[in-house]
Scaffold this active site. Sequence first.
Site, mmCIF file in Angstrom:
data_model
loop_
_atom_site.group_PDB
_atom_site.id
_atom_site.type_symbol
_atom_site.label_atom_id
_atom_site.label_comp_id
_atom_site.label_asym_id
_atom_site.label_seq_id
_atom_site.Cartn_x
_atom_site.Cartn_y
_atom_site.Cartn_z
ATOM 1 N N ASP A 471 -22.788 16.038 22.887
ATOM 2 C CA ASP A 471 -22.220 14.743 23.224
ATOM 3 C C ASP A 471 -21.880 14.049 21.904
ATOM 4 O OD1 ASP A 471 -21.534 12.446 24.731
ATOM 5 O OD2 ASP A 471 -23.503 11.595 24.314
ATOM 6 N N LYS A 472 -21.044 13.023 21.959
ATOM 7 C CA LYS A 472 -20.656 12.361 20.714
ATOM 8 C C LYS A 472 -21.490 11.115 20.439
ATOM 9 C CE LYS A 472 -17.018 9.717 20.218
ATOM 10 N NZ LYS A 472 -17.559 8.537 19.490
ATOM 11 N N PHE A 586 -18.062 -2.572 34.978
ATOM 12 C CA PHE A 586 -17.327 -1.482 34.330
ATOM 13 C C PHE A 586 -17.407 -0.223 35.180
ATOM 14 C CE2 PHE A 586 -17.333 2.341 31.687
ATOM 15 C CZ PHE A 586 -16.082 2.233 31.098
ATOM 16 N N ASP A 708 -15.270 9.655 25.243
ATOM 17 C CA ASP A 708 -14.514 8.758 24.377
ATOM 18 C C ASP A 708 -13.059 9.207 24.252
ATOM 19 O OD1 ASP A 708 -13.979 6.663 22.730
ATOM 20 O OD2 ASP A 708 -15.596 7.061 21.312
ATOM 21 N N ASP A 852 -27.829 12.626 24.537
ATOM 22 C CA ASP A 852 -28.813 11.547 24.453
ATOM 23 C C ASP A 852 -29.329 11.133 25.822
ATOM 24 O OD1 ASP A 852 -26.544 10.411 25.412
ATOM 25 O OD2 ASP A 852 -26.523 8.695 24.069
ATOM 26 N N GLY A 853 -28.971 11.882 26.861
ATOM 27 C CA GLY A 853 -29.466 11.591 28.197
ATOM 28 C C GLY A 853 -28.506 10.779 29.032
ATOM 29 N N ASN A 855 -25.322 10.181 30.884
ATOM 30 C CA ASN A 855 -24.228 10.955 31.481
ATOM 31 C C ASN A 855 -24.274 12.439 31.128
ATOM 32 O OD1 ASN A 855 -23.109 8.587 32.573
ATOM 33 N ND2 ASN A 855 -22.015 8.171 30.676
ATOM 34 N N ASP A 856 -25.363 12.909 30.549
ATOM 35 C CA ASP A 856 -25.449 14.307 30.139
ATOM 36 C C ASP A 856 -26.463 15.105 30.957
ATOM 37 O OD1 ASP A 856 -23.611 13.922 28.002
ATOM 38 O OD2 ASP A 856 -25.208 13.027 26.818
#
Length: 955
Positions: A471-472, A586, A708, A852-853, A855-856
Amino acid sequence: MSTSSVASWVTAEVDSNENIECCGYKKNPLKTAVCYVVAVFSLGFLFLVFYWKEDWRLKCMCAPCHLKEADFVLIKDIYRRYHVCDIRRNLIKDNDGCSRETLRTILKKDVVDADGNLRFFKFQKIFFILDLAQHEIFRLRGLESNTPCNAFLEQYANGLSESQSEQRQVIYGKNDIYVRVRSIPVLLVQEVLNPFYIFQIFSVSVWFADEYIYYSACILIMSAISIAISLYTTRKQNLTLRSMVQSDTVVKVLRPNKAIEVSEKVLVPGDVIIIPHHGCMMTCDAVLISGNCIVNESSLTGESVPVTKTPLPHQGDCMTEYCPIEHKRHSLFCGTKVIQTRQGDTDEVRAVVVQTGYSTAKGSLVQAIMYPKPMEFRLYRDALRFVGLLAVIAFVGLVYAIIVMFLKGATVSRIIIRALDTITIAVPPALPAALTIGMVYAQIRLKAQQIFCISPQRINLSGTIDIFCFDKTGTLTEEGLDLLGVQTAENGRFLPMTTSVSSLPIGPFTSTMATCHSLAVVNDELSGDPIDLKMFQATEWTFKEPDRTSGEKFIKVEPPKDVIQMDDSYKEKGDYGISLLHLFPFSSALQRMSVIAQTEGDDRVVAYVKGSPEIISSLSKPETVPDNFQQVLSNYTQDGLRVLALAWKPIQSEETLDNLKNMQRKNVEEELEFLGLMILENKLKPETRPVIEELNRANIRTIMITGDNLLTAINVACKSGMCGPDDTVIHIQAETPECCDDSTPILTYKAVDKDHTPTGDQIKTKNHFRNNEKEALEMKTIKDEVSPMLAACRTHYAIDGATYDAIQQHHQDQLQNVIVKGTIFARFSPNQKMSLVEELQHLDYFVGMCGDGANDCGALKTAHAGISLSEAEASVASPFTSKIPNISCVPLLIREGRAALVTSFEMFKIPRHVRLDSIHVSHDLVLNYIHTERSTVRLHRLGIVHFNYTIGESW
């Protein structure tokens, strides 16, 4: 034969991505009697085999039949594994709890059989109901599917009566996530009945009979230690899991005439619960119908940032159905913590229960932990083949030993001992204990390096990883963002960028920054999304929660008292403040959020909108969007900056104030006036580039999967070392053709220059020009010219989520090529991340994932080795959790995984060896599990062994 007696497989849906196949079986007394006789003559060995293979027991003792006659159901899951479940019967009586009519109303079909029974079975904590009339099996669901949104605001708004609640309890059962922790004796028996340990008991018995005492004692001690460690680990994990989910709280439930307090365990779908002002821990899934909630969803997403939940709006289309994913901003999920509430129209915050028990979000997480996806590792599969081959050799040796010793006149006892000893010599009895101990020690070493593992079998898999996904935001880059500056737009043109927001006059732009957010005051501290927090703090305005004592219901923001400068659209009227009347949260699908607000002393009501630049510009009036919008946006994104766009529009005040809850979002967020851009900087973590370079040297491919912007992701990929300075990046984009009637999206391949912007040169796939041979020939020429350039260096594909979906739907022939060469995957949703990991696995890649947890979780669970950098409860779903908040844990895991893998290889070692680089590897071991150029072990059939270890200097 009649249809009723024909057995057939029936498909049942578990969820949108998983189905199971079911077949009915009924008891057969004759076959059962034969099995018992065989079991007696085999000294119980047949029942031991049935314990290992329950589907064999069902097929040998029962007969296939139609579901109407079935006592059991044989289930085949998506992993081709078989399970057996008992079919239960619940007699439905009109005067006893749940009537047939009530059951029909809840399930929306008549499923009671001719005898008045409801037939169902329980598979992996989920209830499935048999519809005998339609010859179907379906999952018992709550209100999360096939329920119109307006039903929550009308039909269920006043709650259920006592009788309705009791009737639903008969169907749905207790609202309880129960984790069974087996006793140590039960766990001991289950462990000892493992086939390897059964063979070990047999071998040790033979050796003791042959007075082979010392070696037998060593094997017994080693096995005892192995079993003890395994029991301790299993029981500790079960206790930890149970302590994480067990709960017994009191909930206030709304009844037609009153509110009462009940145990959380009696909640059923349709109940209306009242959320206390001081907050609570959610024990069910529910949809908010009144008031706002500030929720901490770290247990599910890994993000500790508070999230604002708003009531479900009234839908103009009465057929619009509720969906937990689409309406997650209006949903409260089990396991999340409501920090505080804001009162609604009824002075109470109310929510309708949607799902309970294992059907909830937390229940699904626990279920995934208890029944993880099986990982097929060829080492274990070939180990069984290896042992099976040795067993065949042992059987030949057994026959030969009996014949030879009989001809030599040996005694019967001597013949039996020596014949059985032949089997124990051929098949290594200490193998399972040694393998277990090797993995346990690897787990201990990982723990010492602050990497925690809940699935020890994945440690060996981590040693085979040949591609690692990252992930970014929060993983490769820092979690927080810094506001670099803003660039406002006026009269269709951009003004120069400014770094001081507070110096801007009070107007629509600064008002949008001060209001368009979901912040909340928690424990006297302003909390919320980091972007929202940075944006609001840059304005230097004041945030005020509504005062309950004075009856205030809306959040209010005020500028600093010393700020008196306003633009022409705002008039100074003494005390100045803006009240936030309504929030549209959002949405990652819509890529925007908006608020409806009103300025004190002003009758007009306005909408402030914030979101991705591409979306906001498309929703704005064309004359308000600068002509050089795309060029300015590209200049920022190619430098790796995060860009958001702001817009606003006035709304008819009379209509808005009276019907805030009924306003349609699409009507609010259209015909906007473009205001400008907000530029934020997301810095690369210092550990990122060294780790990526180390993985590159080890020939482990690295890719980025992020939500992103694509150009921002390309910039980060180049800065982190995923794409080298001499590498070529190709941007693949799906576009709708204009020259032909075919509506199939075409794929354009655009080379990205050194500044990370797409050039004008395009390479299109040949099938898009089948109606235009001349153009196809011209494009083929371009492709032939570019091909040598691509072949001279490494090529990386960069695609976004929309293009990925188009390739999956319309260009399956291109999918494999894109995945093999893809390095940057941007604007990907959580489901797309998981789908990409699965596609990589289908290509026989061993895939690692680090996130980082947020959405992953889906991708972390799907990958062979998923590492969560979050310490939240959601990390339990990931095989590995690192307390090191950066990707430096990745090479540590791979290093220990390779050490454990070589240890496992050594367990199969037989007397002939070859020694290379101070590492012993079996000469005759038939393995070919890992095949890379430099970075791992390569073992070949003819005793050719190559080992080159490049990650780290020591094990």
